[in-house]
Design a protein around this motif. Structure first.
Motif, PDB file in Angstrom:
ATOM      1  N   ASN A  32       0.863  -1.187   0.000  1.00  8.02           N
ATOM      2  CA  ASN A  32       0.000   0.000   0.000  1.00  8.02           C
ATOM      3  C   ASN A  32       0.895   1.230   0.000  1.00  8.02           C
ATOM      4  O   ASN A  32       1.424   1.600  -1.031  1.00  8.02           O
ATOM      5  CB  ASN A  32      -1.004  -0.037   1.145  1.00  8.02           C
ATOM      6  N   LEU A  37       7.291  -2.063   3.648  1.00 10.47           N
ATOM      7  CA  LEU A  37       7.740  -3.069   2.687  1.00 10.47           C
ATOM      8  C   LEU A  37       8.967  -2.621   1.900  1.00 10.47           C
ATOM      9  O   LEU A  37       9.939  -3.377   1.766  1.00 10.47           O
ATOM     10  CB  LEU A  37       6.588  -3.402   1.727  1.00 10.47           C
ATOM     11  N   GLU A 100      -0.028  10.514  16.882  1.00 11.20           N
ATOM     12  CA  GLU A 100       1.277  10.294  17.532  1.00 11.20           C
ATOM     13  C   GLU A 100       2.176   9.346  16.747  1.00 11.20           C
ATOM     14  O   GLU A 100       3.341   9.152  17.083  1.00 11.20           O
ATOM     15  CB  GLU A 100       1.055   9.750  18.942  1.00 11.20           C
ATOM     16  N   ALA A 102       4.700   8.021  14.210  1.00 11.19           N
ATOM     17  CA  ALA A 102       5.801   8.446  13.335  1.00 11.19           C
ATOM     18  C   ALA A 102       5.876   9.956  13.156  1.00 11.19           C
ATOM     19  O   ALA A 102       6.000  10.709  14.118  1.00 11.19           O
ATOM     20  CB  ALA A 102       5.671   7.738  11.997  1.00 11.19           C
ATOM     21  N   VAL A 106       5.364   9.959   7.137  1.00 11.61           N
ATOM     22  CA  VAL A 106       4.975   8.539   7.197  1.00 11.61           C
ATOM     23  C   VAL A 106       3.454   8.425   7.288  1.00 11.61           C
ATOM     24  O   VAL A 106       2.834   7.594   6.618  1.00 11.61           O
ATOM     25  CB  VAL A 106       5.660   7.825   8.399  1.00 11.61           C
ATOM     26  N   VAL A 109       1.376   8.621   3.943  1.00  9.92           N
ATOM     27  CA  VAL A 109       1.350   7.496   2.985  1.00  9.92           C
ATOM     28  C   VAL A 109       1.106   6.144   3.665  1.00  9.92           C
ATOM     29  O   VAL A 109       0.538   5.242   3.058  1.00  9.92           O
ATOM     30  CB  VAL A 109       2.641   7.414   2.138  1.00  9.92           C
ATOM     31  N   GLY A 113      -4.063  -0.443   7.443  1.00 11.95           N
ATOM     32  CA  GLY A 113      -3.939  -1.854   7.055  1.00 11.95           C
ATOM     33  C   GLY A 113      -2.482  -2.289   6.999  1.00 11.95           C
ATOM     34  O   GLY A 113      -2.129  -3.379   7.460  1.00 11.95           O
ATOM     35  N   PRO A 125      -1.616   1.419  16.653  1.00  8.47           N
ATOM     36  CA  PRO A 125      -2.975   0.943  16.348  1.00  8.47           C
ATOM     37  C   PRO A 125      -3.263  -0.456  16.879  1.00  8.47           C
ATOM     38  O   PRO A 125      -4.382  -0.722  17.334  1.00  8.47           O
ATOM     39  CB  PRO A 125      -3.024   0.957  14.808  1.00  8.47           C
ATOM     40  N   GLU A 165      -5.212 -13.638   0.857  1.00 13.67           N
ATOM     41  CA  GLU A 165      -6.224 -12.938   1.662  1.00 13.67           C
ATOM     42  C   GLU A 165      -5.713 -11.540   2.015  1.00 13.67           C
ATOM     43  O   GLU A 165      -4.526 -11.357   2.271  1.00 13.67           O
ATOM     44  CB  GLU A 165      -6.460 -13.740   2.937  1.00 13.67           C
ATOM     45  N   ARG A 185       1.721   6.270  25.511  1.00 15.82           N
ATOM     46  CA  ARG A 185       2.905   5.628  24.937  1.00 15.82           C
ATOM     47  C   ARG A 185       4.145   6.467  25.174  1.00 15.82           C
ATOM     48  O   ARG A 185       4.061   7.645  25.527  1.00 15.82           O
ATOM     49  CB  ARG A 185       2.696   5.415  23.442  1.00 15.82           C
ATOM     50  N   ARG A 191      10.060   4.226  16.711  1.00 14.07           N
ATOM     51  CA  ARG A 191       8.813   3.488  17.012  1.00 14.07           C
ATOM     52  C   ARG A 191       8.567   3.505  18.519  1.00 14.07           C
ATOM     53  O   ARG A 191       9.498   3.689  19.284  1.00 14.07           O
ATOM     54  CB  ARG A 191       8.946   2.045  16.528  1.00 14.07           C
TER      55      ARG A 191
HETATM   56  C1  LIG Z   1      10.101   6.139  10.425  1.00 14.89           C
HETATM   57  C2  LIG Z   1       8.883   5.353  10.844  1.00 14.89           C
HETATM   58  C3  LIG Z   1       8.312   5.587  12.072  1.00 14.89           C
HETATM   59  C4  LIG Z   1       7.185   4.862  12.469  1.00 14.89           C
HETATM   60  N1  LIG Z   1       6.628   5.122  13.693  1.00 14.89           N
HETATM   61  C5  LIG Z   1       5.528   4.432  14.074  1.00 14.89           C
HETATM   62  C6  LIG Z   1       4.897   4.698  15.322  1.00 14.89           C
HETATM   63  O1  LIG Z   1       5.281   5.591  16.060  1.00 14.89           O
HETATM   64  N2  LIG Z   1       3.809   3.952  15.667  1.00 14.89           N
HETATM   65  C7  LIG Z   1       3.320   2.971  14.850  1.00 14.89           C
HETATM   66  O2  LIG Z   1       2.336   2.315  15.193  1.00 14.89           O
HETATM   67  N3  LIG Z   1       3.877   2.714  13.648  1.00 14.89           N
HETATM   68  C8  LIG Z   1       4.959   3.414  13.244  1.00 14.89           C
HETATM   69  N4  LIG Z   1       5.516   3.175  12.025  1.00 14.89           N
HETATM   70  C9  LIG Z   1       4.891   2.160  11.158  1.00 14.89           C
HETATM   71  C10 LIG Z   1       3.885   2.798  10.175  1.00 14.89           C
HETATM   72  O3  LIG Z   1       2.663   2.982  10.835  1.00 14.89           O
HETATM   73  C11 LIG Z   1       3.733   1.848   9.041  1.00 14.89           C
HETATM   74  O4  LIG Z   1       4.949   1.950   8.338  1.00 14.89           O
HETATM   75  C12 LIG Z   1       2.612   2.099   8.058  1.00 14.89           C
HETATM   76  O5  LIG Z   1       1.357   2.197   8.664  1.00 14.89           O
HETATM   77  C13 LIG Z   1       2.565   0.926   7.080  1.00 14.89           C
HETATM   78  O6  LIG Z   1       1.565   1.179   6.111  1.00 14.89           O
HETATM   79  P1  LIG Z   1       1.914   1.042   4.564  1.00 14.89           P
HETATM   80  O7  LIG Z   1       0.641   1.268   3.838  1.00 14.89           O
HETATM   81  O8  LIG Z   1       3.058   1.910   4.186  1.00 14.89           O
HETATM   82  O9  LIG Z   1       2.356  -0.490   4.513  1.00 14.89           O
HETATM   83  P2  LIG Z   1       3.192  -1.234   3.374  1.00 14.89           P
HETATM   84  O10 LIG Z   1       4.637  -1.000   3.576  1.00 14.89           O
HETATM   85  O11 LIG Z   1       2.620  -0.963   2.050  1.00 14.89           O
HETATM   86  O12 LIG Z   1       2.831  -2.732   3.779  1.00 14.89           O
HETATM   87  C14 LIG Z   1       3.262  -3.270   5.018  1.00 14.89           C
HETATM   88  C15 LIG Z   1       2.934  -4.759   5.058  1.00 14.89           C
HETATM   89  O13 LIG Z   1       1.535  -4.965   5.110  1.00 14.89           O
HETATM   90  C16 LIG Z   1       1.074  -5.724   3.984  1.00 14.89           C
HETATM   91  N5  LIG Z   1      -0.198  -5.114   3.606  1.00 14.89           N
HETATM   92  C17 LIG Z   1      -0.445  -3.793   3.419  1.00 14.89           C
HETATM   93  N6  LIG Z   1      -1.768  -3.582   3.243  1.00 14.89           N
HETATM   94  C18 LIG Z   1      -2.359  -4.805   3.322  1.00 14.89           C
HETATM   95  C19 LIG Z   1      -3.717  -5.246   3.249  1.00 14.89           C
HETATM   96  N7  LIG Z   1      -4.744  -4.408   3.066  1.00 14.89           N
HETATM   97  N8  LIG Z   1      -3.972  -6.573   3.374  1.00 14.89           N
HETATM   98  C20 LIG Z   1      -2.942  -7.455   3.569  1.00 14.89           C
HETATM   99  N9  LIG Z   1      -1.651  -7.091   3.665  1.00 14.89           N
HETATM  100  C21 LIG Z   1      -1.358  -5.778   3.550  1.00 14.89           C
HETATM  101  C22 LIG Z   1       2.180  -5.633   2.954  1.00 14.89           C
HETATM  102  O14 LIG Z   1       2.222  -6.791   2.150  1.00 14.89           O
HETATM  103  C23 LIG Z   1       3.421  -5.514   3.828  1.00 14.89           C
HETATM  104  O15 LIG Z   1       3.832  -6.792   4.251  1.00 14.89           O
HETATM  105  C24 LIG Z   1       6.632   3.874  11.603  1.00 14.89           C
HETATM  106  C25 LIG Z   1       7.220   3.651  10.340  1.00 14.89           C
HETATM  107  C26 LIG Z   1       8.326   4.371   9.953  1.00 14.89           C
HETATM  108  C27 LIG Z   1       8.909   4.108   8.592  1.00 14.89           C
END
Ligand SMILES: Cc1cc2nc3c(=O)[nH]c(=O)nc-3n(C[C@H](O)[C@H](O)[C@H](O)COP(=O)(O)OP(=O)(O)OC[C@H]3O[C@@H](n4cnc5c(N)ncnc54)[C@H](O)[C@@H]3O)c2cc1C
Length: 290
Positions: A32, A37, A100, A102, A106, A109, A113, A125, A165, A185, A191
């Protein structure tokens, strides 16, 4: 850090995305926002020849009312949800929790999920949604099933998702009158080091329901049994019982030592943050009692 070569597929329905993933097997993965990833691929921790981009799938978008609660599309970004009026009305604590995460880059985008499906143990979450008893809808465009958030995680980076799935939506129940939720937190690096969320229901100054989730310190969120000690507590006993629950919860968790801190340090954090979460949830419950 260089990305290995891959082909991107952009299906426009859930059914087609699932079919692509099934047909290509372990060579393919959903993507996503890519914030997890692509980083994992750049670091050489994962390699896929085919990325199935979920951004054009309408079933993963939007926030719908379902009864008194909400169905939140798995492809919604943290930033979109943080500013959703429907979410703020149904679960006031949720936008604060999302804000709160990231940083704004971040959150703009990264999706709800992606956060849950990556199953990084350091997740806001995962902790909050477990505490408010949210449910996940998993599906492939033909069939679907529901899994409570706290049953979705099998271990660090492991979930109940079957091949092909997808996480379609998150069903978020409204926090009713007389119930308070809270998410607290602390982070040392990017993180969260510890996340604690609580939900308590108060009737006539007595706690009638309570749920507590400790996250980010073990492989998956933990639900300490000690929370039951709050049930039946009259107003005068809240403070003492909260302290007792906090101490017992800290003793019951076995945190993983990592770059965020030692196991004992994290246990000490758990005690402090359980206390804070329960105090905040009780105060929110009181504020909401009409
Ligand atoms: C610098 C940094 C700081 C962060 N800080 C925090 C924080 O403070 N708190 C926190 O909770 N998180 C934190 N995160 C995590 C952040 O919330 C996630 O990176 C983000 O939500 C992932 O979403 P994405 O759409 O980019 O996932 P992607 O990178 O696109 O996907 C992540 C994984 O999920 C799978 N996937 C995605 N969507 C689906 C779907 N609908 N069904 C099945 N599989 C799916 C993909 O195959 C992959 O394995 C941080 C990340 C970074 C990079």
């Amino acid at each position: 850090m260089k990305l290995p070569p891959f082909e991107v597929h952009r299906p426009s329905s859930l059914h087609n995305a699932s079919r692509l993933l099934r047909d290509m097997g372990s060579e393919a993965v959903p993507i996503n926002g890519g914030t997890e990833l692509l980083l994992a691929m750049k670091l050489g921790l994962a390699q896929y020849a085919h990325l199935v981009d979920l951004k054009r799938i309408p079933e993963l978008r939007g926030v719908r009312r379902v009864g008194s609660g909400l169905a939140v599309g798995a492809g919604m970004t943290h930033r979109e949800l943080e500013s959703s009026r429907s979410i703020a009305e149904a679960v006031a604590e949720m936008p604060r929790m999302l804000a709160e995460i990231a940083n704004v880059r971040v959150r703009s985008v990264g999706t709800i999920g992606g956060n849950l499906c990556f199953a990084d143990p350091h997740s806001d979450p995962a902790t909050f949604l477990s505490a408010i008893e949210a449910t996940l809808v998993l599906g492939d465009g033909s069939t679907s099933r529901r899994v409570p958030v706290d049953e979705f995680f099998l271990g660090a980076y492991e979930t109940k998702l079957e091949p092909g799935e997808l996480l379609v939506e998150v069903t978020v129940p409204a926090v009713p009158t007389g119930t308070g939720a809270a998410h607290v937190r602390m982070k040392v690096h990017e993180r969260p080091t510890v996340t604690v969320a609580a939900k308590v229901m108060v009737e006539r100054d007595t706690i009638v329901r309570a749920r507590l989730v400790v996250g980010s310190v073990c492989g998956t969120p933990v639900l300490p049994q000690a929370i039951d000690k709050l049930i039946g507590a009259p107003r005068a006993a809240w403070s003492e019982r909260v302290r007792e629950v906090a101490a017992l919860s800290a003793a019951a968790v076995a945190p993983v030592a990592d770059a965020e801190g030692s196991s004992r340090y994290k246990q000490a954090l758990v005690e402090v943050f359980v206390r804070r979460a329960l105090d905040a949830a009780l105060s929110n419950a009181q504020g909401m009692t009409r």
